[in-house]
Design an enzyme around this catalytic site. Sequence first.
Site, mmCIF file in Angstrom:
data_model
loop_
_atom_site.group_PDB
_atom_site.id
_atom_site.type_symbol
_atom_site.label_atom_id
_atom_site.label_comp_id
_atom_site.label_asym_id
_atom_site.label_seq_id
_atom_site.Cartn_x
_atom_site.Cartn_y
_atom_site.Cartn_z
ATOM 1 N N ASP A 137 -30.013 12.280 -5.333
ATOM 2 C CA ASP A 137 -30.449 13.664 -5.529
ATOM 3 C C ASP A 137 -30.040 14.579 -4.385
ATOM 4 O O ASP A 137 -29.594 14.116 -3.326
ATOM 5 C CB ASP A 137 -31.980 13.707 -5.735
ATOM 6 C CG ASP A 137 -32.724 12.836 -4.724
ATOM 7 O OD1 ASP A 137 -32.181 12.564 -3.648
ATOM 8 O OD2 ASP A 137 -33.860 12.435 -5.019
ATOM 9 N N ASN A 206 -46.295 10.931 -5.665
ATOM 10 C CA ASN A 206 -46.755 11.206 -7.038
ATOM 11 C C ASN A 206 -46.074 10.300 -8.052
ATOM 12 O O ASN A 206 -46.134 10.537 -9.248
ATOM 13 C CB ASN A 206 -46.512 12.680 -7.392
ATOM 14 C CG ASN A 206 -45.037 13.031 -7.431
ATOM 15 O OD1 ASN A 206 -44.181 12.218 -7.073
ATOM 16 N ND2 ASN A 206 -44.717 14.235 -7.865
ATOM 17 N N HIS A 208 -42.748 9.701 -8.198
ATOM 18 C CA HIS A 208 -41.370 10.018 -8.591
ATOM 19 C C HIS A 208 -40.390 9.007 -7.990
ATOM 20 O O HIS A 208 -40.651 8.395 -6.960
ATOM 21 C CB HIS A 208 -40.981 11.463 -8.234
ATOM 22 C CG HIS A 208 -40.765 11.769 -6.789
ATOM 23 N ND1 HIS A 208 -41.168 12.945 -6.192
ATOM 24 C CD2 HIS A 208 -40.163 11.074 -5.793
ATOM 25 C CE1 HIS A 208 -40.822 12.955 -4.925
ATOM 26 N NE2 HIS A 208 -40.220 11.837 -4.649
ATOM 27 N N GLU A 213 -39.750 14.012 -11.424
ATOM 28 C CA GLU A 213 -41.165 14.332 -11.277
ATOM 29 C C GLU A 213 -41.931 14.006 -12.564
ATOM 30 O O GLU A 213 -41.396 14.134 -13.663
ATOM 31 C CB GLU A 213 -41.321 15.835 -11.007
ATOM 32 C CG GLU A 213 -40.597 16.315 -9.755
ATOM 33 C CD GLU A 213 -41.366 16.038 -8.487
ATOM 34 O OE1 GLU A 213 -41.918 14.927 -8.319
ATOM 35 O OE2 GLU A 213 -41.406 16.934 -7.628
HETATM 36 C C1 GLP Z 1 -38.041 12.085 -1.828
HETATM 37 C C2 GLP Z 1 -36.654 11.774 -2.447
HETATM 38 C C3 GLP Z 1 -36.607 10.365 -2.895
HETATM 39 C C4 GLP Z 1 -37.309 9.549 -1.848
HETATM 40 C C5 GLP Z 1 -38.789 9.757 -1.988
HETATM 41 C C6 GLP Z 1 -39.632 9.110 -0.912
HETATM 42 O O1 GLP Z 1 -38.538 13.281 -2.233
HETATM 43 N N1 GLP Z 1 -36.236 12.621 -3.497
HETATM 44 O O2 GLP Z 1 -35.280 9.967 -3.107
HETATM 45 O O3 GLP Z 1 -37.006 8.203 -2.028
HETATM 46 O O4 GLP Z 1 -39.044 11.124 -2.119
HETATM 47 O O5 GLP Z 1 -39.511 9.792 0.301
HETATM 48 P P1 GLP Z 1 -40.064 9.207 1.668
HETATM 49 O O6 GLP Z 1 -39.325 7.955 1.913
HETATM 50 O O7 GLP Z 1 -39.771 10.267 2.684
HETATM 51 O O8 GLP Z 1 -41.520 8.964 1.497
#
Ligand code: GLP
Length: 323
Positions: A137, A206, A208, A213
Site C-alpha cells: 500500500d 482494527n 486491517h 479497512e
Molecule cells: C499500517 C499498514 C499496514 C501495516 C499495519 C500495521 O497502517 N497499512 O501495512 O502492516 O498498519 O502497522 P504497525 O506495524 O505500525 O502496527
Amino acid sequence: MCKSCVITTEEPNWWLTPPAEASCFIGGIEQEPSAERANGWDREPVVATAELVTAATAHLARQSGPTLVRFADPAGLADWVASLLLRDRLLRPERPLGLATGRTMEPVYAALARQVNDLPPAKRQELRKRWCSFNLDAYVGLDRADPRSFAAEMASRLTTPLGLDPERVHLPDGQAADPHAAAECYAAQLAATGGIGLQLLGLGLNGHVGFNEPPCEADASCRCLELSPATRHQNAEAFGGNPEAVPGRAISLGLREILAAERLLLVVTGEAKAEVLARALREPPTPELPASWIQLHPRALVVADGAAASLLDASRDQGESLA
Ligand code: GLP
C-alpha cells in the site's frame, strides 16, 4: 482441544523450521504434526471469489487454520522472519515478494539488511539481480521523497541498505493525479508477474491488512480507499502525532490479491495487538475483521511475539481451539 507442538530442526521444509526456542502451534484439529500438515505448502493457493469464500467458510470447522509460531524473544522473531524473506528471494524468485510497512516490520528489515550484508558477495549479487517486490500500500497525496511516505520508508529500510535497484521495489503510485487508475495499473502490473509468491503482512489494530479497512470482503481488489479514523490515529506518530495530518486515502492491494498469494506470513508483535490477533484467528471470518480472511488461506503462517500471542496461549490453556 488444540494440540501444541514444537517443530524441530528435523522438519524437512526449511520454510517452517523455527528455532528450538520458538513454539509452534498447529491450531484447530488435534492431530500429530507432520511436515505436510505443518506447512501445508503443497496445496493450491486461494483465488478469492464469493462462491469460494462461502464454501471455504463452510469447511472451516474441519480445517485447522493458520499455523502460529510464537517467539518469546522479539529479536529472534525479526531474525527468523528476515531469514524467511531472504530464502524466499534466493530460492523462489519466480514470483514477486509482497512487502508491508509499519513499525512491526522495522526490526525485520533491519535484520534482513544484516543478513544480506553477511552473504558472500556472489550471493548478494544474485539476490539483487533476482529481487522483485510489490508493497501492499501507499498513502495518496504524499510525494515519494516525503519521508512519511511508504516509498521513502522502503527506500531507507530496504532498497538502500540492500543495494537494490529501485525499479525492482514496486509501490502503488500515491502521487498519481487519478489514484483509482493508479490502483488499477498497479494491480495489472502485479498480475503480469503472475501474482505474489510470499506475502508479508502486518496487522492493524482494527483488523486491517494492507489498508483494507473493515468492512472488507475477501474478494475486494486493489483500489483507492478511505482510511478510517482508527487507522489515521494508529499511524499518526509519523505525522507529528496528529491524526488529521495522516492522508485520508490510500491505494492498497485487496484481499483478492493477498489471498491469491502462494503463502501468507502475518507478523504481529506487542500486547496492543493481542485481542485483535486472537479474534482474527479464532472468530469466523468476517468483513468486519479483514485479517480473519487469512483463515481461508491454505498456507498461512502467523508469527507473533509472546505479548501478541498472549490471548491465544490463554485459549490453549483453557483447551480451546485456535482456529
Ligand atoms: C499500517 C499498514 C499496514 C501495516 C499495519 C500495521 O497502517 N497499512 O501495512 O502492516 O498498519 O502497522 P504497525 O506495524 O505500525 O502496527
